[in-house]
Design a protein around this motif. Structure first.
Motif, PDB file in Angstrom:
ATOM      1  N   ALA A 130       0.913  -1.135   0.062  1.00  0.00           N
ATOM      2  CA  ALA A 130       0.096  -0.012   0.085  1.00  0.00           C
ATOM      3  C   ALA A 130       0.855   1.302  -0.213  1.00  0.00           C
ATOM      4  O   ALA A 130       0.681   2.144  -0.660  1.00  0.00           O
ATOM      5  CB  ALA A 130      -1.011   0.003   1.141  1.00  0.00           C
ATOM      6  N   MET A 131       1.721   1.205   0.839  1.00  0.00           N
ATOM      7  CA  MET A 131       2.680   2.568   0.980  1.00  0.00           C
ATOM      8  C   MET A 131       3.570   2.670  -0.286  1.00  0.00           C
ATOM      9  O   MET A 131       3.835   3.947  -0.659  1.00  0.00           O
ATOM     10  CB  MET A 131       3.700   2.165   1.966  1.00  0.00           C
ATOM     11  CG  MET A 131       3.326   2.230   3.419  1.00  0.00           C
ATOM     12  SD  MET A 131       4.141   1.552   4.849  1.00  0.00           S
ATOM     13  CE  MET A 131       5.491   2.548   4.413  1.00  0.00           C
ATOM     14  N   ALA A 132       3.716   1.559  -1.215  1.00  0.00           N
ATOM     15  CA  ALA A 132       4.499   1.795  -2.330  1.00  0.00           C
ATOM     16  C   ALA A 132       3.581   2.636  -3.509  1.00  0.00           C
ATOM     17  O   ALA A 132       4.159   3.213  -4.397  1.00  0.00           O
ATOM     18  CB  ALA A 132       5.026   0.472  -2.835  1.00  0.00           C
ATOM     19  N   SER A 133       2.506   2.812  -3.242  1.00  0.00           N
ATOM     20  CA  SER A 133       1.380   3.294  -4.015  1.00  0.00           C
ATOM     21  C   SER A 133       1.289   4.848  -4.003  1.00  0.00           C
ATOM     22  O   SER A 133       0.853   5.587  -4.896  1.00  0.00           O
ATOM     23  CB  SER A 133       0.069   2.389  -4.187  1.00  0.00           C
ATOM     24  OG  SER A 133       0.307   1.241  -4.495  1.00  0.00           O
ATOM     25  N   THR A 134       1.206   5.370  -2.588  1.00  0.00           N
ATOM     26  CA  THR A 134       0.783   6.713  -2.126  1.00  0.00           C
ATOM     27  C   THR A 134       1.427   6.936  -1.155  1.00  0.00           C
ATOM     28  O   THR A 134       1.720   6.022  -0.055  1.00  0.00           O
ATOM     29  CB  THR A 134      -0.345   6.788  -2.496  1.00  0.00           C
ATOM     30  OG1 THR A 134      -0.831   8.336  -2.148  1.00  0.00           O
ATOM     31  CG2 THR A 134      -1.599   6.065  -1.335  1.00  0.00           C
ATOM     32  N   GLU A 135       1.363   8.206  -0.603  1.00  0.00           N
ATOM     33  CA  GLU A 135       1.853   8.462   0.995  1.00  0.00           C
ATOM     34  C   GLU A 135       0.672   8.202   1.786  1.00  0.00           C
ATOM     35  O   GLU A 135      -0.281   8.821   1.825  1.00  0.00           O
ATOM     36  CB  GLU A 135       2.188  10.096   0.861  1.00  0.00           C
ATOM     37  CG  GLU A 135       2.799  10.422   2.291  1.00  0.00           C
ATOM     38  CD  GLU A 135       3.288  12.024   2.074  1.00  0.00           C
ATOM     39  OE1 GLU A 135       3.475  12.507   3.309  1.00  0.00           O
ATOM     40  OE2 GLU A 135       3.220  12.485   1.122  1.00  0.00           O
ATOM     41  N   LEU A 136       0.983   7.393   2.935  1.00  0.00           N
ATOM     42  CA  LEU A 136       0.158   7.088   3.616  1.00  0.00           C
ATOM     43  C   LEU A 136       0.671   7.170   5.214  1.00  0.00           C
ATOM     44  O   LEU A 136       1.307   6.038   5.639  1.00  0.00           O
ATOM     45  CB  LEU A 136      -0.262   5.592   3.516  1.00  0.00           C
ATOM     46  CG  LEU A 136      -1.022   5.249   2.183  1.00  0.00           C
ATOM     47  CD1 LEU A 136      -0.980   3.848   1.718  1.00  0.00           C
ATOM     48  CD2 LEU A 136      -2.486   5.782   2.271  1.00  0.00           C
ATOM     49  N   PRO A 137       0.751   8.145   5.986  1.00  0.00           N
ATOM     50  CA  PRO A 137       1.213   8.392   7.190  1.00  0.00           C
ATOM     51  C   PRO A 137       1.070   7.262   8.285  1.00  0.00           C
ATOM     52  O   PRO A 137       1.862   6.839   8.874  1.00  0.00           O
ATOM     53  CB  PRO A 137       0.961   9.818   7.326  1.00  0.00           C
ATOM     54  CG  PRO A 137       0.837  10.534   6.131  1.00  0.00           C
ATOM     55  CD  PRO A 137       0.063   9.398   5.420  1.00  0.00           C
ATOM     56  N   LEU A 138      -0.249   7.086   8.377  1.00  0.00           N
ATOM     57  CA  LEU A 138      -0.508   5.962   9.457  1.00  0.00           C
ATOM     58  C   LEU A 138       0.038   4.661   9.003  1.00  0.00           C
ATOM     59  O   LEU A 138       0.291   3.974  10.036  1.00  0.00           O
ATOM     60  CB  LEU A 138      -2.131   6.032   9.581  1.00  0.00           C
ATOM     61  CG  LEU A 138      -2.816   7.323  10.197  1.00  0.00           C
ATOM     62  CD1 LEU A 138      -4.274   7.032  10.150  1.00  0.00           C
ATOM     63  CD2 LEU A 138      -2.409   7.343  11.694  1.00  0.00           C
ATOM     64  N   ALA A 139      -0.240   4.530   7.958  1.00  0.00           N
ATOM     65  CA  ALA A 139       0.195   2.902   7.437  1.00  0.00           C
ATOM     66  C   ALA A 139       1.686   2.858   7.520  1.00  0.00           C
ATOM     67  O   ALA A 139       2.141   1.856   7.978  1.00  0.00           O
ATOM     68  CB  ALA A 139      -0.197   2.803   5.882  1.00  0.00           C
ATOM     69  N   ASP A 140       2.407   3.878   7.265  1.00  0.00           N
ATOM     70  CA  ASP A 140       4.047   3.972   7.631  1.00  0.00           C
ATOM     71  C   ASP A 140       4.179   3.881   9.047  1.00  0.00           C
ATOM     72  O   ASP A 140       5.231   2.967   9.375  1.00  0.00           O
ATOM     73  CB  ASP A 140       4.432   5.455   7.283  1.00  0.00           C
ATOM     74  CG  ASP A 140       5.853   5.592   7.008  1.00  0.00           C
ATOM     75  OD1 ASP A 140       6.633   4.407   7.028  1.00  0.00           O
ATOM     76  OD2 ASP A 140       6.465   6.498   6.938  1.00  0.00           O
ATOM     77  N   ALA A 141       3.345   4.454   9.935  1.00  0.00           N
ATOM     78  CA  ALA A 141       3.481   4.275  11.406  1.00  0.00           C
ATOM     79  C   ALA A 141       3.495   2.847  11.670  1.00  0.00           C
ATOM     80  O   ALA A 141       4.191   2.292  12.553  1.00  0.00           O
ATOM     81  CB  ALA A 141       2.825   5.169  12.147  1.00  0.00           C
ATOM     82  N   VAL A 142       2.562   2.344  11.241  1.00  0.00           N
ATOM     83  CA  VAL A 142       1.904   0.897  11.560  1.00  0.00           C
ATOM     84  C   VAL A 142       2.914  -0.185  11.130  1.00  0.00           C
ATOM     85  O   VAL A 142       3.259  -1.104  11.637  1.00  0.00           O
ATOM     86  CB  VAL A 142       0.666   0.429  11.016  1.00  0.00           C
ATOM     87  CG1 VAL A 142       0.260  -0.966  11.146  1.00  0.00           C
ATOM     88  CG2 VAL A 142      -0.756   1.110  11.930  1.00  0.00           C
ATOM     89  N   HIS A 143       3.505   0.235   9.793  1.00  0.00           N
ATOM     90  CA  HIS A 143       4.583  -0.580   9.283  1.00  0.00           C
ATOM     91  C   HIS A 143       5.771  -0.735  10.232  1.00  0.00           C
ATOM     92  O   HIS A 143       6.191  -1.805  10.383  1.00  0.00           O
ATOM     93  CB  HIS A 143       4.891  -0.189   7.817  1.00  0.00           C
ATOM     94  CG  HIS A 143       5.827  -1.212   7.072  1.00  0.00           C
ATOM     95  ND1 HIS A 143       7.171  -0.831   6.974  1.00  0.00           N
ATOM     96  CD2 HIS A 143       5.495  -2.212   6.345  1.00  0.00           C
ATOM     97  CE1 HIS A 143       7.701  -1.818   6.409  1.00  0.00           C
ATOM     98  NE2 HIS A 143       6.775  -2.669   5.999  1.00  0.00           N
ATOM     99  N   ALA A 144       6.055   0.413  10.736  1.00  0.00           N
ATOM    100  CA  ALA A 144       7.282   0.605  11.388  1.00  0.00           C
ATOM    101  C   ALA A 144       7.272  -0.368  12.697  1.00  0.00           C
ATOM    102  O   ALA A 144       7.796  -0.901  13.192  1.00  0.00           O
ATOM    103  CB  ALA A 144       7.618   1.956  11.868  1.00  0.00           C
ATOM    104  N   GLN A 145       5.885  -0.207  13.445  1.00  0.00           N
ATOM    105  CA  GLN A 145       5.385  -0.937  14.418  1.00  0.00           C
ATOM    106  C   GLN A 145       5.621  -2.526  14.279  1.00  0.00           C
ATOM    107  O   GLN A 145       6.309  -3.209  14.869  1.00  0.00           O
ATOM    108  CB  GLN A 145       4.000  -0.624  14.940  1.00  0.00           C
ATOM    109  CG  GLN A 145       3.916   0.694  15.640  1.00  0.00           C
ATOM    110  CD  GLN A 145       4.321   0.697  17.158  1.00  0.00           C
ATOM    111  OE1 GLN A 145       5.161  -0.004  17.692  1.00  0.00           O
ATOM    112  NE2 GLN A 145       3.501   1.588  17.982  1.00  0.00           N
ATOM    113  N   LEU A 146       5.100  -2.843  13.120  1.00  0.00           N
ATOM    114  CA  LEU A 146       4.848  -4.281  12.796  1.00  0.00           C
ATOM    115  C   LEU A 146       6.438  -5.004  12.513  1.00  0.00           C
ATOM    116  O   LEU A 146       6.707  -6.116  13.068  1.00  0.00           O
ATOM    117  CB  LEU A 146       3.942  -4.613  11.568  1.00  0.00           C
ATOM    118  CG  LEU A 146       2.563  -4.156  11.546  1.00  0.00           C
ATOM    119  CD1 LEU A 146       1.822  -4.490  10.187  1.00  0.00           C
ATOM    120  CD2 LEU A 146       1.819  -4.899  12.859  1.00  0.00           C
ATOM    121  N   THR A 147       7.099  -4.338  11.949  1.00  0.00           N
ATOM    122  CA  THR A 147       8.453  -4.765  11.671  1.00  0.00           C
ATOM    123  C   THR A 147       9.385  -4.747  12.777  1.00  0.00           C
ATOM    124  O   THR A 147      10.419  -5.465  12.737  1.00  0.00           O
ATOM    125  CB  THR A 147       9.165  -4.022  10.454  1.00  0.00           C
ATOM    126  OG1 THR A 147       9.404  -2.551  11.029  1.00  0.00           O
ATOM    127  CG2 THR A 147       8.427  -3.945   9.339  1.00  0.00           C
TER     128      THR A 147
END
Length: 267
Positions: free
Chosen positions: A229-246
């Protein structure tokens, strides 16, 4: 009954393949880890040693793979053996861009639709998945119906796109529930009280998913889907969640286990 090849026998692929066997289809299976394919042989499936061997006589080929890299590798291996008139159903969650790239590798006369699914192993076993289908499902509708409810999304790739939209919202929502529970811990609120309040709030659906039993959607795959999803557009919330998950310790646990894991993470 069509001859079907099923490639990818992970936690979702195995129960889906079993449904096809139960419906009477002649099924050939392949998996990178051969032992998982052998489990299907006990139910009547023919086991192929390579993707090309699996699809050589197939009328319909189904792929259920972990990520775009696996999708490309399997299509590269099987494409020379595909016959004109074969239908490929890509049920992997790889996003619309990767699906288009995979479809472009197919030989002339082979048609492809994308049909990623929403639901976990429990719904895969009972045929209650939601299928997001891009392209014309008509020629393979009877096969798709074995897995659950078909939602037609538009042209090729539209199903893959909608799957990423929906699953990203679920992942972000479950992570938000996990942080809400952690916040409740700091206030000393009883867990039963918090879970009941969340379940009866506007986030009730994702709360149910966060505490669901008998499901398995590994955290590492959730991180992969958010990255798509993040590769398609800027998604600040998804970016933060991705950092948590990884940064979580056990990425093979189900997504719902982020509740337990985030509760243990020090601020």
């Amino acid at each position: 009954m069509e001859k079907i090849a099923f490639l990818g026998l992970g936690s979702m692929g195995r129960p889906m393949a079993r449904r096809l066997l139960a419906a009477g289809h002649e099924l050939t299976v392949w998996n990178r880890t051969a032992a998982k394919a052998d489990l299907l042989a006990q139910d009547g499936a023919k086991v192929a040693l390579t993707p090309a061997e699996a699809v050589r006589d197939a009328d319909v080929v189904i792929t259920m793979l972990a990520d775009p890299e696996a999708g490309h590798a399997v299509v590269d291996a099987m494409a020379p053996a595909l016959r004109p008139g074969t239908h490929l159903i890509d049920m992997s969650s790889i996003g619309p861009r990767a699906f288009a790239e995979v479809a472009a590798k197919l030989p002339a006369g082979v048609t492809a639709i994308d049909a990623p699914v929403l639901g976990s192993v429990d719904r895969a076993a009972t045929g209650q998945l939601v299928l997001f289908v891009g392209g014309d499902p008509g020629p393979v509708q009877a096969i798709l119906d074995q897995f659950g409810r078909v939602t037609r999304c538009g042209g090729p790739g539209a199903g893959s796109a909608l799957k990423i939209v929906v699953i990203t919202s679920v992942i972000v929502g479950v992570t938000a529930v996990a942080e809400a529970v952690k916040l409740a811990d700091t206030y000393g609120l009883p867990e039963d009280l918090v879970r009941a309040a969340l379940a009866n709030s506007p986030v009730g659906g994702v709360t149910a998913r966060a505490f669901a039993e008998g499901v398995h959607y590994p955290i590492r795959l959730a991180a992969k889907d958010v990255a798509l999803a993040m590769a398609s557009t800027e998604l600040p919330l998804a970016d933060a969640v991705h950092a948590q998950l990884t940064r979580l310790a056990d990425s093979e646990q189900d997504l719902g286990k982020v509740v337990e894991q985030l509760r243990r993470v020090a601020v």
